[in-house]
Each structure stands twice: as C-alpha cells, then as structure tokens.
Design a protein around this motif. Structure first.
Motif, short mmCIF file in Angstrom:
data_model
loop_
_atom_site.label_atom_id
_atom_site.label_comp_id
_atom_site.label_asym_id
_atom_site.label_seq_id
_atom_site.Cartn_x
_atom_site.Cartn_y
_atom_site.Cartn_z
N MET A 1 -10.13 -21.18 0.20
CA MET A 1 -9.31 -20.44 0.43
C MET A 1 -10.10 -19.43 1.33
O MET A 1 -10.75 -18.66 0.68
CB MET A 1 -7.60 -19.52 0.28
CG MET A 1 -7.06 -18.55 1.28
SD MET A 1 -5.54 -18.57 0.97
CE MET A 1 -4.38 -20.01 0.26
N GLY A 2 -10.42 -19.00 2.65
CA GLY A 2 -11.17 -18.08 3.73
C GLY A 2 -10.57 -16.62 3.78
O GLY A 2 -9.56 -16.65 3.19
N TRP A 3 -12.05 -16.13 3.81
CA TRP A 3 -11.10 -14.60 3.84
C TRP A 3 -9.99 -14.23 4.03
O TRP A 3 -8.74 -14.21 4.05
CB TRP A 3 -12.43 -13.52 4.45
CG TRP A 3 -11.97 -12.10 4.39
CD1 TRP A 3 -12.71 -11.73 2.95
CD2 TRP A 3 -11.66 -11.18 5.26
NE1 TRP A 3 -11.77 -10.18 3.02
CE2 TRP A 3 -11.46 -10.20 4.59
CE3 TRP A 3 -11.55 -11.82 6.64
CZ2 TRP A 3 -10.87 -8.55 5.26
CZ3 TRP A 3 -10.84 -10.74 7.38
CH2 TRP A 3 -10.50 -9.15 6.84
N ARG A 4 -10.00 -15.08 5.68
CA ARG A 4 -8.32 -14.69 6.42
C ARG A 4 -7.23 -15.10 5.98
O ARG A 4 -6.06 -14.61 5.99
CB ARG A 4 -9.07 -14.78 7.94
CG ARG A 4 -8.71 -14.07 8.75
CD ARG A 4 -8.72 -14.60 10.65
NE ARG A 4 -6.75 -14.75 10.70
CZ ARG A 4 -6.69 -14.73 12.05
NH1 ARG A 4 -7.41 -15.07 12.87
NH2 ARG A 4 -5.66 -15.37 11.92
N LYS A 5 -7.46 -16.27 5.87
CA LYS A 5 -6.31 -17.01 4.62
C LYS A 5 -5.74 -16.21 3.49
O LYS A 5 -4.29 -16.09 3.84
CB LYS A 5 -6.55 -18.35 4.75
CG LYS A 5 -7.21 -19.11 5.69
CD LYS A 5 -5.86 -19.86 6.30
CE LYS A 5 -5.76 -20.25 8.12
NZ LYS A 5 -6.92 -21.21 7.79
N SER A 6 -6.53 -15.87 2.78
CA SER A 6 -6.37 -14.74 2.00
C SER A 6 -5.29 -13.74 2.16
O SER A 6 -4.59 -12.91 1.61
CB SER A 6 -7.67 -14.15 0.87
OG SER A 6 -8.29 -15.92 0.42
N MET A 7 -6.37 -13.33 3.05
CA MET A 7 -5.64 -12.10 3.55
C MET A 7 -4.33 -12.20 4.14
O MET A 7 -3.13 -11.09 3.87
CB MET A 7 -6.07 -10.64 4.78
CG MET A 7 -7.94 -10.22 4.46
SD MET A 7 -7.60 -8.85 3.54
CE MET A 7 -6.75 -7.99 4.80
N GLU A 8 -3.86 -12.86 4.30
CA GLU A 8 -2.20 -13.46 4.86
C GLU A 8 -1.60 -13.75 4.15
O GLU A 8 -0.39 -13.28 4.50
CB GLU A 8 -3.09 -14.57 6.28
CG GLU A 8 -3.22 -14.47 7.15
CD GLU A 8 -3.56 -15.72 8.50
OE1 GLU A 8 -4.42 -15.51 9.48
OE2 GLU A 8 -2.96 -16.17 7.97
N ALA A 9 -1.71 -14.79 3.09
CA ALA A 9 -1.57 -14.68 1.79
C ALA A 9 -0.67 -13.18 1.19
O ALA A 9 -0.10 -12.93 0.78
CB ALA A 9 -2.25 -15.72 1.27
N THR A 10 -2.11 -12.43 1.27
CA THR A 10 -2.07 -10.89 0.21
C THR A 10 -0.48 -10.67 1.36
O THR A 10 0.16 -9.96 0.35
CB THR A 10 -2.78 -10.18 0.37
OG1 THR A 10 -3.87 -11.01 0.01
CG2 THR A 10 -2.58 -9.46 -0.19
N TRP A 11 -1.31 -10.71 2.50
CA TRP A 11 0.55 -9.67 3.99
C TRP A 11 1.55 -11.03 3.03
O TRP A 11 2.87 -9.56 3.34
CB TRP A 11 -0.54 -9.78 4.76
CG TRP A 11 0.44 -8.87 5.83
CD1 TRP A 11 1.31 -9.28 6.52
CD2 TRP A 11 0.84 -7.45 5.43
NE1 TRP A 11 1.94 -8.78 7.60
CE2 TRP A 11 1.90 -7.67 7.04
CE3 TRP A 11 0.41 -6.51 4.93
CZ2 TRP A 11 2.05 -6.37 6.98
CZ3 TRP A 11 1.19 -5.28 5.19
CH2 TRP A 11 2.19 -4.79 5.90
N ALA A 12 1.46 -11.83 2.83
CA ALA A 12 2.65 -11.96 3.02
C ALA A 12 4.19 -12.38 1.52
O ALA A 12 4.91 -11.75 1.78
CB ALA A 12 2.84 -14.14 3.00
N LEU A 13 3.09 -12.31 0.34
CA LEU A 13 3.28 -11.44 -0.38
C LEU A 13 3.64 -9.61 -0.35
O LEU A 13 4.92 -9.08 -1.48
CB LEU A 13 2.61 -11.44 -1.72
CG LEU A 13 2.20 -12.85 -1.91
CD1 LEU A 13 1.05 -13.16 -3.13
CD2 LEU A 13 3.26 -13.69 -2.45
N VAL A 14 3.15 -9.27 -0.04
CA VAL A 14 3.40 -7.62 1.05
C VAL A 14 4.72 -7.76 1.63
O VAL A 14 5.96 -6.54 0.45
CB VAL A 14 2.29 -6.40 1.25
CG1 VAL A 14 2.24 -5.68 1.98
CG2 VAL A 14 1.15 -6.37 0.92
#
Lengths: 248, 319
Positions: A1-14
């Motif tokens: 999973m790339g950096w951007r996708k990871s950020m999106e996943a993090t944000w979804a959990l936030v």
C-alpha cells in the motif's frame, strides 16, 4: 500500500472515531471549575506566581487530552471484544497505518474538550495567553492526546477487555498529577517535589502554561516539546509492539 | 497450486489447551470446502490462523500461495473474511462501512464509491444502504458483512459460520450468494455447525472434532461410506428397552435420539416389514416409523461417537 493510500486509510479510521466526539468533552471543564472554586485561594500563598485559575487551566487542558486518549484505548478494547478490530487486522492496511488512525483521531478529538474549556475559562477571566501561547498549549494538548492514546492502545491490545479502562485512565492521570500541576515546584515538598522535578510531563505542563501566566519563551517551550517527543517515541513503540503481537 | 494448504497446523493456548491439534488441508482453487463441527471443535481457531489473525503454534499453512506467517500481508491482500458474529459498527451506515473497507484495501475514492453501489445491489441492500447498521436485521448484517468481504474481489473467501442464528430464508439467501461467488471463480472456505449447510453447499466437507479432522470427502461419498439406512421407531408407550431387544436381531442398534429406537437395516426398505411384524408379535404398539437415509450427522456419529447438535436459530431472527 502506497503512502497516499495509507494516508487515506488512516484518515478513514480517524473519521470513524469522530462518531464518538462528544464523549469526555465536559469532564475537564467540570474539574477545572470545581478545583478553582475549592483551591482558588492557594494563590494567596507566598511564592505562588499567578492567579490560580491561570495556573490550573493548562493542567485541565492536559487532563482533557488524557481522558480523550484513554477513551481511545477503551474504544479499542470494545472493538476487540466485539470483533470489529479483526476486520481491520485482516485488511492489508499495514499495522502502523491502523495504529496511526487510532491515535491521530485522539489528537484531533482532544482539541474539542480543550476548546470548550478555553471558552469557559476566558469567560470567567482566565488570562489570554497570546496567540503563540494558545497555539503551543493546543499543540501540547494534541501531543498529550496522542501519548494517552498510545498508552490506552497498548493496554487495550494487552488485556483485550474494557475492564482495563481504569488502568488506561489512571496512568495518564498519575502522569499529569505528579508534576507541578497544582503548585509550583518550590511549594511542593517531600516525594512529590522529587517526582515532579524529574517527571518529563512537568516540562510539558510548563510549556502549555507559560502563555497563561507570563510570556512565551523558547527556553520554556523546547523542554516540553522534547519531553513530549520522548514520551511519544516510547509509548508509540509500545503500542506498535502490541499491534504486531496481537496478530501475525 | 492449492488455494489453501495446511500441514500439521496446530494451536495450543495458555493452559495447554490444544484447540487445533494437527490439521492438514488441501483445498483446490474454485472449491467450496466446509469445515463441519460442533462449538469448540477448533473451526474458528483454524480460520483465525488461516486468515493471519492468530499465530500457529505448530505446522504451517499457505493461502493463495502465501505462507500465513512469513507472507501474512500477501495473504491478507488475497482473502476476504466474514467472521462469526459479524462485527459491524452500529453507528455507520451500510454504505459507509463498505467504503471504509474499500479504503482499507487501497481502493481509490471513486472506485470505493462504485464498489459500494455494486456490492449493495448484489446483496440486495440498496434500500437500506444509508441506514445505520444498528437498525439492520441479523440476515441483513450478514449480507453486509459478506459484501464488505468482497470489496477487493478476493481469490479466497473465508466465512466463519455465515448463517449461525439466521432463519431459513436468510440462510438460503446467503447460500445462493456463496454459490454465485463460487461460480464466478472464488474459492470458499466456510465453517458451519449445520449439516444441511455443509451438505448443500460444499464440494468437500472436513469433519472436525477436538481439533482434528476425523473425516474428509464429498458429502455424497462420506454418507455412502457409512453404508446403510436406519429405521427410527417411536412407540406409543414407554417401552423402548423391550423394543430394543426385539429389533436387535434385525440389524446393528444405534444410540437412541429423543427416546426413539434406532436400528440399521442392511437390506434397506426390504427390512422394514419383518421388524414391524416382530414388534407387533411382541405386543408393542408403534406410533411412527421412519426409514432414514444416512446423513452427515450419521457420518459424524460414526467418526466421533457423538451427534452433532448445533444450536437452533432463535425464533424471530428474520427480516
């Protein structure tokens, strides 16, 4: 999973955690009002450097952050008990991303009780800390929210049960209380004086406090930031270790 | 390459409990494999190891070609999982849940939106898509859980007791969906305590008891393997003991169930009349007689020495 996708996943959990925003908003304000009423006359003591409510408000801000962070642990324990956490663990999102989603939500959420408390505080005459003092206080609040969330997460992953909630709350409370939270170091005696002197959170409290009781200086700021960074490094490492241990 | 492969897979918990005590699996691609066993047999523990949620304490396993320990991240990318007690956030809507799942699997926002639309339609939840999950029935929750396991079009799908507690109509809906997915090429590994579910859905069934696979084959071959039908006799009066003595000469007696007298008939239907005559001659009035073809429960009984008695679905768990 790339950096951007990871950020999106993090944000979804936030965002998911934002559902629980209101919890714990009032508690620090109630503590603040109660304590300033009961102990407000302490500032008559010789050597007490500021009006008591100005002295106390940063502590209540940090307590709010502690409560919010601990709530992250309690919520995680509930998610583990109910099986929701398994859903996250079987997704390919890397473990650090899942952890980041959990603790960063706490950082953001800890601003809510802080802002509420500040509004009430200013309404009853707390000194305006200046924009720089305010921003440092809020940064410290977010940092402590993250630290507390790492602590709560570590315990949730270890005990996997909401019954660990008192430990999650107590840990942060102790860490904040055994500092110069309620009185200056010079007025503390015995073991509390010793503990407060070496407790890194004392530096964090002082950094958050400086604008409320005087002016902001770099010399009062950096020790707090270093202490926060140290706490974050240790507790996030513990939480990440817990994440890796909880599943493969 | 098998879709799922396990060699001597073991899991021992603290206190020395062998939840899984050496399981071997070889599930082919596009197969539906059912793990059949009672509560506590080791089904869920096995699934948790195969889905990287639990570290094995012995043996090894590969899923979609990847080792579940050394290549756990690749395993997670290849599998869809719907766990028992569908864990769904009651405050989220069905659509939000699928989008979150899509994000966790690295789909773009647009792709997640489209995926949510198509999956909600697939599991017939379009009308409820924007309602909070807390308002869903048990069947709707399971369908949503299934849909959320499909966002990344997994090669292998794990379903842990997908229909436990559901009413027959909801259960059938899930079965149809699983069959459809399998026709589209998905390998399905499901656990169940329902004989009918294993019988209807599975290409092959593994019977697990006390952490070990005690039998494994197609449902047809498993049933044929244990041979003969049995006669289930219910008597008007409480004279089961005497009846058992009377029928003992006609075939192998079996442990009784709910007070009925059970006897295997080697001759099949042709053996019924002599039994009835013998009971009549002994003055025992028969209330009912059933000639029962072997079921997977019989296979279970034969292999484990006890019946598989799943909990029945609770009344009122319908939509």
């Amino acid at each position: 999973m790339g950096w951007r996708k990871s950020m999106e996943a993090t944000w979804a959990l936030v965002r998911r955690a934002a559902n629980e925003l209101l919890r714990g908003v009032l508690a620090p304000t109630i503590f603040f009002l109660g304590l300033t009423s009961v102990f407000g006359a302490l500032d008559n003591l010789a050597g007490f450097p500021a009006p008591y409510k100005d002295w106390l408000i940063p502590v209540s801000l940090l307590q709010g952050a502690g409560f919010t962070g601990a709530a992250t642990g309690v919520n995680l324990a509930r998610d583990i008990e109910q099986g929701w956490f398994d859903r996250l663990l079987v997704s390919p999102a890397p473990r650090p991303v899942i952890l980041a989603g959990l603790v960063l939500s706490a950082a953001l959420r800890s601003l809510i009780p802080a802002i509420f408390l500040l509004i009430v505080g200013f309404a009853i005459g707390v000194q305006w800390p200046g924009l720089d003092g305010l921003l440092i206080a809020l940064l410290v609040v977010m940092g402590m929210g993250t630290v507390a969330a790492c602590w709560g997460t570590t315990l949730a992953l270890k005990y996997r049960s909401q019954s660990a909630a008192p430990l999650m709350q107590a840990g942060m409370l102790l860490l904040v209380l055994t500092t110069t939270a309620y009185a200056p170091l010079a007025l503390l005696t015995g073991w509390l004086h010793t503990v407060a002197r070496y407790n890194p959170v004392t530096q964090v409290v002082e950094a958050a406090r400086q604008g409320f009781i005087g002016s902001v200086t770099w010399g009062n700021t950096w020790p707090g930031l270093v202490a926060l960074a140290g706490l974050l490094a240790v507790l996030s490492a513990l939480a990440l270790r817990g994440m890796h241990r909880t599943a493969i | 390459m098998p879709a799922i492969e396990a060699n001597g897979l073991e899991r021992t918990f603290e206190g020395g409990i062998h939840a899984v005590a050496g399981v071997d699996l070889d599930v082919a691609e596009k197969e539906i494999y059912a793990f059949l066993g009672p509560n506590g047999a080791g089904k869920t523990t096995t699934v948790r190891m195969l889905t990287t949620l639990l570290q094995p304490t012995g043996g090894s396993a590969r899923v979609a070609g990847f080792d579940v320990v050394a290549e756990a991240a690749n395993v997670r990318r290849s599998i869809g999982v719907a766990l028992q007690e569908a864990a769904l956030d009651p405050l989220m809507t069905g659509r939000e849940l699928i989008r979150l799942q899509a994000t966790l699997h690295g789909l773009s926002r647009q792709a997640g939106r489209e995926k949510a639309d198509s999956l909600l339609e697939r599991v017939d939840l379009v009308d409820a898509a924007d309602r909070q999950v807390g308002t869903y029935s048990g069947g709707m929750r399971r369908r949503l859980d299934l849909a959320s396991a499909l966002v990344h079009e997994p090669k292998v799908l794990f379903l842990d007791e997908p229909t436990t507690g559901l009413d027959p109509v909801s259960r059938r809906t899930i079965w149809e969906e699983v069959e459809q997915l399998n026709r589209e090429g998905t390998t399905v590994f499901l656990t169940t305590q329902y004989l009918e579910e294993a019988d209807q859905l599975a290409d092959r069934v593994g019977i697990i008891d006390f952490g070990r696979i005690v039998a494994e084959d197609t449902p047809g071959r498993l049933k044929a393997g244990i041979g003969h039908p049995h006669l289930e006799i219910r008597l008007v009066e409480d004279v089961a003991e005497r009846a058992r003595e009377v029928v003992a000469g006609f075939g192998k007696p079996r442990p009784s169930k709910d007070g009925a007298v059970l006897v295997e008939l080697e001759g099949g239907a042709g053996g019924v009349a002599p039994v009835v005559r013998a009971l009549d001659d002994a003055g025992l009035a028969v209330e009912s007689l059933d000639l029962v073809e072997p079921t997977l429960d019989d296979v279970f009984l034969e292999k484990t020495g006890h019946h598989l008695e799943p909990e029945e679905p609770e009344a009122g768990e319908s939509e």
